[in-house]
Scaffold this motif. Structure first.
Motif, PDB file in Angstrom:
ATOM      1  N   PRO A 186     -12.067  16.430  11.252  1.00 18.07           N
ATOM      2  CA  PRO A 186     -10.804  16.666  10.538  1.00 18.07           C
ATOM      3  C   PRO A 186     -10.963  16.516   9.026  1.00 18.07           C
ATOM      4  O   PRO A 186     -11.819  15.775   8.555  1.00 18.07           O
ATOM      5  CB  PRO A 186      -9.880  15.581  11.095  1.00 18.07           C
ATOM      6  N   VAL A 187     -10.091  17.250   8.294  1.00 23.43           N
ATOM      7  CA  VAL A 187     -10.080  17.171   6.837  1.00 23.43           C
ATOM      8  C   VAL A 187      -8.666  16.885   6.368  1.00 23.43           C
ATOM      9  O   VAL A 187      -7.690  17.070   7.104  1.00 23.43           O
ATOM     10  CB  VAL A 187     -10.594  18.466   6.177  1.00 23.43           C
ATOM     11  N   LEU A 188      -8.566  16.460   5.121  1.00 19.93           N
ATOM     12  CA  LEU A 188      -7.275  16.157   4.511  1.00 19.93           C
ATOM     13  C   LEU A 188      -7.074  17.096   3.328  1.00 19.93           C
ATOM     14  O   LEU A 188      -7.910  17.148   2.418  1.00 19.93           O
ATOM     15  CB  LEU A 188      -7.252  14.704   4.043  1.00 19.93           C
ATOM     16  N   LEU A 189      -5.980  17.883   3.375  1.00 23.19           N
ATOM     17  CA  LEU A 189      -5.562  18.681   2.219  1.00 23.19           C
ATOM     18  C   LEU A 189      -4.646  17.828   1.365  1.00 23.19           C
ATOM     19  O   LEU A 189      -3.722  17.202   1.874  1.00 23.19           O
ATOM     20  CB  LEU A 189      -4.816  19.935   2.669  1.00 23.19           C
ATOM     21  N   LYS A 190      -4.903  17.811   0.056  1.00 20.95           N
ATOM     22  CA  LYS A 190      -4.080  16.986  -0.827  1.00 20.95           C
ATOM     23  C   LYS A 190      -3.745  17.777  -2.085  1.00 20.95           C
ATOM     24  O   LYS A 190      -4.593  18.488  -2.621  1.00 20.95           O
ATOM     25  CB  LYS A 190      -4.840  15.704  -1.225  1.00 20.95           C
ATOM     26  N   PRO A 191      -2.491  17.665  -2.568  1.00 21.16           N
ATOM     27  CA  PRO A 191      -2.153  18.327  -3.832  1.00 21.16           C
ATOM     28  C   PRO A 191      -2.866  17.655  -4.994  1.00 21.16           C
ATOM     29  O   PRO A 191      -3.007  16.430  -5.021  1.00 21.16           O
ATOM     30  CB  PRO A 191      -0.637  18.145  -3.930  1.00 21.16           C
ATOM     31  N   SER A 192      -3.324  18.449  -5.924  1.00 19.06           N
ATOM     32  CA  SER A 192      -4.020  17.876  -7.073  1.00 19.06           C
ATOM     33  C   SER A 192      -3.073  17.074  -7.952  1.00 19.06           C
ATOM     34  O   SER A 192      -3.460  16.083  -8.562  1.00 19.06           O
ATOM     35  CB  SER A 192      -4.671  18.997  -7.891  1.00 19.06           C
ATOM     36  N   ALA A 193      -1.819  17.506  -8.017  1.00 21.32           N
ATOM     37  CA  ALA A 193      -0.816  16.802  -8.824  1.00 21.32           C
ATOM     38  C   ALA A 193       0.090  15.991  -7.910  1.00 21.32           C
ATOM     39  O   ALA A 193       0.423  16.419  -6.812  1.00 21.32           O
ATOM     40  CB  ALA A 193       0.009  17.810  -9.624  1.00 21.32           C
ATOM     41  N   GLY A 194       0.488  14.803  -8.365  1.00 19.41           N
ATOM     42  CA  GLY A 194       1.475  14.022  -7.628  1.00 19.41           C
ATOM     43  C   GLY A 194       0.898  13.238  -6.475  1.00 19.41           C
ATOM     44  O   GLY A 194      -0.305  13.236  -6.223  1.00 19.41           O
ATOM     45  N   GLY A 195       1.772  12.533  -5.778  1.00 18.78           N
ATOM     46  CA  GLY A 195       1.343  11.676  -4.678  1.00 18.78           C
ATOM     47  C   GLY A 195       2.503  11.414  -3.739  1.00 18.78           C
ATOM     48  O   GLY A 195       3.372  12.253  -3.551  1.00 18.78           O
ATOM     49  N   GLY A 196       2.511  10.223  -3.126  1.00 11.79           N
ATOM     50  CA  GLY A 196       3.577   9.850  -2.215  1.00 11.79           C
ATOM     51  C   GLY A 196       3.548  10.590  -0.895  1.00 11.79           C
ATOM     52  O   GLY A 196       4.545  10.629  -0.179  1.00 11.79           O
ATOM     53  N   GLY A 197       2.389  11.202  -0.566  1.00 17.63           N
ATOM     54  CA  GLY A 197       2.281  11.918   0.699  1.00 17.63           C
ATOM     55  C   GLY A 197       2.872  13.318   0.667  1.00 17.63           C
ATOM     56  O   GLY A 197       2.748  14.065   1.635  1.00 17.63           O
ATOM     57  N   LYS A 198       3.542  13.706  -0.437  1.00 17.26           N
ATOM     58  CA  LYS A 198       4.142  15.027  -0.527  1.00 17.26           C
ATOM     59  C   LYS A 198       3.041  16.094  -0.618  1.00 17.26           C
ATOM     60  O   LYS A 198       2.153  16.021  -1.455  1.00 17.26           O
ATOM     61  CB  LYS A 198       5.055  15.117  -1.748  1.00 17.26           C
ATOM     62  N   GLY A 199       3.109  17.084   0.259  1.00 20.09           N
ATOM     63  CA  GLY A 199       2.136  18.170   0.240  1.00 20.09           C
ATOM     64  C   GLY A 199       0.818  17.829   0.904  1.00 20.09           C
ATOM     65  O   GLY A 199      -0.100  18.644   0.890  1.00 20.09           O
ATOM     66  N   MET A 200       0.696  16.649   1.494  1.00 20.97           N
ATOM     67  CA  MET A 200      -0.550  16.255   2.142  1.00 20.97           C
ATOM     68  C   MET A 200      -0.522  16.704   3.604  1.00 20.97           C
ATOM     69  O   MET A 200       0.483  16.579   4.284  1.00 20.97           O
ATOM     70  CB  MET A 200      -0.739  14.737   2.055  1.00 20.97           C
TER      71      MET A 200
END
Length: 639
Positions: free
Chosen positions: A154-168
């Motif tokens: 498995p892999v994790l997609l993460k937004p380059s900007a921001g955090g808090g689990g949004k877009g992950m």
């Protein structure tokens, strides 16, 4: 020190900062949207300025309007809180250009660490270990897919900007990758205005541990120990503690040095947090990101170190040097985040009006709640934080659980019962944590349905409320020499009452005595807080709450909905329709995605309940919808 500071945020963090300013004797300026015109942070501040409508992009995310408000009110500095513009380098530069002090790090540090791709490259160059993955800027969908295949699922997609689990997004197989990329980009774009993604290896049995750092403008930097943040849902923290039950003193010092090195590598200033993912089996740790702001969970660090982080944000921003080079950790602290969400429905956001509120007074509570407050879908669903400190971890956990049990919040469904169940879990008590624990144990942590005792209490409350003093008016069916059964329909369930005898549905008779005391309903040995919202009775006890409908009209409507459950497609939460993926008259299959609904920065895909034809489509993209509103109707093929 400053004379006047504008707080560019809302909710409990705005209240927290305003109280710190008041302790310093600093004049506070609040900003608010139309949705927050009567919010607690607006009432608490010395002055408040309207900055736009409810939509965050036209109010709390508007750099121009926030800066204008600061200048118009004579503020010398701006505290961004967390979220919204807190990690926006353009906002930091706009404040500087306007002659305002930004109470946070330099814009260059925000850019270096706010972009996850640059942050990983910067940390790696400073000698801090990073999670294996691909972090090149500007990766296309094809680049991400190729990187995922190269890294291995498995892999994790993460937004380059921001955090808090949004877009992950966690992707376990190649077949789900393309849709996950599309969804992650859309959510990242909506939350942060930037849809750039990175992909990294998903660490098995991971623990999420972060190090709090402080740095001044004189070259001094110090870490204040760690926080364990492994208890999460949807990649969002829900319970945090300090210190971590995992780390040894040697590991704490090594990770602390790495965090300070990462902060110094970008010329950091102010309060910040360096986040690590730790392999629960090997103890290896990897840099994930740096949050260039105050964290939601900062109170647990304050309680175990005695350091007021907001105070030191103000002092550092005013040019003062740090007064200490290390801290001692005393005791243990645990924080629980209270959200307007329903764990029984996959933690989807809820809403409503606060009808009754009692918050514990023997622990720390960071809150922006009040009776009469409307909780909508415009912003993050976090309502408050309850934080307990104890000499030991066991004592802190026990005090936090007891405090949540004394909390009363009626009118809005919250996660408080789930938090109490999680705190009582055997692995949580033992400190055997990882970021997948909640998902694995969710079924055992969530209570479905309404207990018979609560249904009985609702019927008894009706009987007390309508009985009066004349025995001939009693709805209990009083007759000479005997009582007849009184029948109530509570939340679709038949409840019969005769004197102190109560039968719920087909259950066994219960003997319960009911009375009203100081506005509460006492049934047997249990005391319920009460509030009414039209035909709905709210009852609350032990941190739990139930909204109970009692009228025949409600029963008929519920039965009609239940009988037609196969056809209507309803919204699982109040929010906005982002996408409509099927057209009127189109054949659909069970499980096919029909709509994407967004609320409080969270997306949810609504699917077809059965195979059939889309006979009605009642909404369009961009439309606001209510909880359980019918979006469409699917007619099964046989009909």
């Amino acid at each position: 020190m400053f004379d006047s500071v504008l707080v560019a945020n809302r909710g409990e963090i705005a209240v927290r900062v305003i109280r710190a300013l008041r302790a310093f004797g600093i004049r506070s300026v609040a900003v608010y949207s139309d949705a927050d015109a009567d919010a607690p942070h607006v009432r608490l501040a010395d002055e408040a300025v309207r900055i736009g409508p409810a939509a965050a992009r036209e109010s709390y995310l508007s750099i121009e309007r926030v800066v204008e408000a600061a200048l118009a009110t004579g503020a010398q500095a701006v505290h961004p809180g967390y979220g919204f513009l807190a990690e926006n380098a353009d906002f930091a530069r706009a404040c500087d250009k306007a002659g305002l002090v930004f109470i946070g790090p330099p814009a260059e540090a925000i850019e270096a660490m706010g972009d996850k791709i640059r942050a990983k490259l910067t940390a790696s160059a400073a000698g801090v270990p990073v999670v294996p993955g691909r972090t090149e800027p500007g990766m296309t969908d094809d680049d991400l897919a190729a990187a995922a295949e190269e890294i291995g699922f498995p892999v994790l997609l993460k937004p380059s900007a921001g955090g808090g689990g949004k877009g992950m997004r966690l992707v376990r197989e190649a077949a789900a990758l393309r849709e996950a990329i599309e969804s992650a980009r859309r959510e990242a774009r909506g939350s942060f205005g930037d849809d750039a993604l990175l992909v990294e290896r998903f660490v098995s049995n991971p623990r999420h541990i972060e190090i709090q750092v402080l740095a001044d403008a004189h070259g001094n930097a110090v870490h204040l120990g760690e926080r364990e943040c492994s208890l999460q849902r949807r990649h969002q923290k829900i319970i945090e503690e300090a210190p971590s039950p995992l780390l040894s003193p040697q590991a704490r010092e090594a990770m602390g040095r790495a965090a300070v090195d990462a902060a110094k590598s970008v010329g950091y200033r102010g309060a910040g947090t360096v986040e690590f993912i730790v392999d629960g089996e090997t103890g290896d740790y990897f840099f994930m990101e740096m949050n260039t702001r105050l964290q939601v969970e900062h109170p647990v660090t304050e309680l175990v170190t005695g350091v007021d982080l907001v105070e030191w944000q103000l002092r550092v921003a005013a040019g003062q040097p740090l007064a200490f080079s290390s801290v001692d950790i005393t005791g243990h602290a645990v924080e629980a985040r209270v959200y307007a969400e329903d764990p029984t429905r996959g933690f989807l956001p809820t809403g409503g009006t606060v009808l009754a509120l009692r918050e514990p007074t023997d622990v720390r509570v960071d809150s922006a709640l009040r009776v009469g407050l409307t909780v909508g879908s415009d912003y993050d669903p976090m309502l408050a934080k309850v934080i307990a400190h104890g000499a030991t971890r066991e004592e802190a956990l026990r005090r936090l659980d007891a405090a949540l049990g004394r909390t009363v919040l009626l009118g809005v469904t919250t996660n408080i019962p789930f938090l109490r169940a999680l705190l009582s879990d055997v692995d949580v008590r033992a400190g055997a944590l990882d970021t997948g624990l909640v998902e694995r144990k969710l079924d055992g942590l969530v209570e479905h349905g309404v207990p018979d005792e609560v249904l009985a209490a609702a019927a008894l409350e009706r009987q007390l409320a309508l009985g009066g003093d004349d025995p001939w008016d009693q709805p209990g069916g009083w007759r000479v020499g005997e009582h007849a059964w009184a029948r109530w329909r509570v939340d679709g369930v038949d409840v019969r009452v005769r004197g102190e005898e109560v039968v719920v549905g087909d259950g066994e008779p219960m003997r319960l005595r009911a009375a009203l005391r100081d506005g509460d309903l006492v049934v047997g040995t249990r005391r319920y807080a009460m509030a009414r919202d039209g035909d709905v009775l709210w009852l609350g006890t032990g941190g739990r709450s139930w909204a109970l409908a009692e009228t025949e009209r409600w029963d008929i409507a519920s039965r009609a909905r239940a009988e037609a459950a196969a056809g209507p497609v309803t919204s699982p939460m109040p929010g906005t329709v982002l996408l409509v993926r099927a057209a009127l008259g189109e054949p659909v299959t069970a499980g096919q995605a029909l709509f994407v609904v967004e609320a409080m920065k969270m997306e949810h895909t609504v699917t077809a309940p059965v195979d059939g034809v889309l006979a009605e489509v009642n909404v369009r993209a961009g439309q606001q919808v209510a909880l359980d509103q019918t979006l469409a109707v699917v007619v099964p093929h046989e009909e």
